[in-house]
Design an enzyme around this catalytic site. Structure first.
Site, short mmCIF file in Angstrom:
data_model
loop_
_atom_site.label_atom_id
_atom_site.label_comp_id
_atom_site.label_asym_id
_atom_site.label_seq_id
_atom_site.Cartn_x
_atom_site.Cartn_y
_atom_site.Cartn_z
N GLY A 112 30.62 49.48 31.57
CA GLY A 112 30.78 50.44 32.66
C GLY A 112 31.35 49.76 33.88
CD GLN A 157 30.76 47.14 39.21
OE1 GLN A 157 30.81 48.12 38.48
NE2 GLN A 157 30.37 45.95 38.78
CB CYS A 164 26.18 43.59 36.98
SG CYS A 164 27.13 44.48 38.22
CG LEU A 165 31.96 43.97 34.44
CD1 LEU A 165 33.09 44.98 34.34
CD2 LEU A 165 32.18 42.82 33.47
CG HIS A 202 24.19 48.87 35.75
ND1 HIS A 202 23.54 47.66 35.79
CD2 HIS A 202 25.41 48.63 36.30
CE1 HIS A 202 24.33 46.75 36.34
NE2 HIS A 202 25.48 47.31 36.66
CD GLU A 203 28.44 50.94 35.66
OE1 GLU A 203 28.88 50.73 36.80
OE2 GLU A 203 28.25 50.02 34.85
CG HIS A 225 27.33 49.44 40.74
ND1 HIS A 225 27.29 48.28 41.46
CD2 HIS A 225 27.30 49.08 39.43
CE1 HIS A 225 27.25 47.24 40.62
NE2 HIS A 225 27.24 47.69 39.38
ZN ZN Z 1 27.13 46.62 37.66
#
Ligand code: ZN
Length: 157
Positions: A47, A52, A90-91, A132-133, A136
């Site tokens: 995701g 981000q 997480c990226l 999670h997304e 953000h």
């Molecule tokens: Zn993340």
């Protein structure tokens, strides 16, 4: 298509509450969606949320089992009482994996890339990715959710 740059913690954009997407059909959003999907894939992510990639707007993309979900202005409508602990990455935190407890099941409402209002029921990995997304979009990061030691845990997966 050019891939987008993913910002890393502690970039302050990751902490901002993202703005509502006013027009999901706008050319800017329509261009951004495929670029985000491509960026997520190139980075082997499940995701990616718009903050981000330096866009503080309520948009995220998720891919699970070959299905791409474009969540515009998503809202949680239901979260199960039962929580599961799983390691999450997480990226924006490369190489970091943290055990996090989250509701096992969720129901959400959102607008998709065609501007259609949708409902989605999810459990397992998809429910986790959605939560999670969506975190953000409120400036919440996995380091905020770290499971405290000593709690009884039910292992996911
Ligand atoms: Zn993340």
């Amino acid at each position: 298509m050019a891939t987008l740059t993913i910002i890393k913690y502690p970039n302050p954009i990751l902490r901002k509450k993202a703005e509502k997407v006013k027009d999901p059909q706008s050319p800017e959003i329509q261009k951004l969606i495929p670029a985000m999907v491509e960026t997520m894939r190139k980075n082997n992510g499940m995701g990616l949320a718009a903050p981000q990639i330096k866009k503080s707007i309520r948009l995220s993309v998720i891919e699970e089992n070959g299905v791409v979900y474009v969540l515009i202005n998503p809202k949680i409508k239901f979260q199960s009482k039962n929580k599961i602990i799983m390691e999450e990455g997480c990226l924006s935190f490369p190489g970091k994996f943290i055990p996090i407890a989250r509701p096992e099941k969720v129901k959400i409402r959102y607008t998709d890339e065609k501007g259609t209002d949708k409902k989605l029921k999810a459990d397992g990995l998809l429910a986790r990715a959605i939560q999670h997304e969506m975190d953000h979009l409120d400036g919440v990061l996995l380091i905020d959710k770290k499971e405290k030691k000593g709690k009884i845990s039910i292992k996911g997966k």
